[in-house]
Design a protein around this motif. Structure first.
Motif, PDB file in Angstrom:
ATOM      1  N   ARG A   1      53.610   5.829  36.498  1.00 55.10           N
ATOM      2  CA  ARG A   1      53.948   5.629  37.855  1.00 55.10           C
ATOM      3  C   ARG A   1      53.383   6.636  38.644  1.00 55.10           C
TER       4      ARG A   1
ATOM      5  N   GLU B   1      54.018   8.849  40.811  1.00 52.29           N
ATOM      6  CA  GLU B   1      54.545  10.279  40.845  1.00 52.29           C
ATOM      7  C   GLU B   1      54.338  10.979  39.614  1.00 52.29           C
ATOM      8  N   GLU B   2      53.833  10.271  38.429  1.00 47.35           N
ATOM      9  CA  GLU B   2      53.378  11.025  37.233  1.00 47.35           C
ATOM     10  C   GLU B   2      52.053  11.532  37.238  1.00 47.35           C
TER      11      GLU B   2
ATOM     12  N   LYS C   1      50.956  14.591  35.112  1.00 43.07           N
ATOM     13  CA  LYS C   1      52.161  15.401  35.088  1.00 43.07           C
ATOM     14  C   LYS C   1      52.819  15.234  33.760  1.00 43.07           C
TER      15      LYS C   1
ATOM     16  N   HIS D   1      48.615  13.708  39.166  1.00 41.04           N
ATOM     17  CA  HIS D   1      48.262  14.643  40.127  1.00 41.04           C
ATOM     18  C   HIS D   1      47.070  13.632  40.975  1.00 41.04           C
TER      19      HIS D   1
ATOM     20  N   LYS E   1      46.637   7.618  42.521  1.00 42.62           N
ATOM     21  CA  LYS E   1      46.450   6.929  41.062  1.00 42.62           C
ATOM     22  C   LYS E   1      44.853   5.914  41.559  1.00 42.62           C
TER      23      LYS E   1
END
Length: 77
Positions: free
Chosen positions: A40, A42-43, A74, A45, A48
């Motif tokens: 996702r 949010e996973e 992350k 840095h 995307k």
């Protein structure tokens, strides 16, 4: 000014090195892109989309995928 050698002018060792570096680059690029596809936003840095573009363009001798795999993700959990 020297010109680049053509493939047939390279020594067998030089040819093997070029093929090996290209294979490592292709393998790590596929690994990084598959990993990126399964995460996702949010996973990761950074954006995307920027990672996808950066990993998809040009040959980096495995450096681009290594940067993503080491610092672009992350930690899960």
């Amino acid at each position: 000014m020297s010109r680049s050698k053509r493939w047939k002018e390279l020594s067998p060792t030089a040819r093997a090195t070029v093929v090996a570096v290209a294979a490592v680059d292709a393998g790590t690029r596929v690994w990084a892109l598959r990993d990126l596809a399964g995460r996702r936003p949010e996973e990761i840095h950074g954006p995307k989309r920027a990672w996808v573009i950066g990993l998809s363009v040009g040959s980096t001798a495995g450096i681009g995928p290594a940067v993503y795999l080491l610092w672009g993700r992350k930690r899960r959990g």
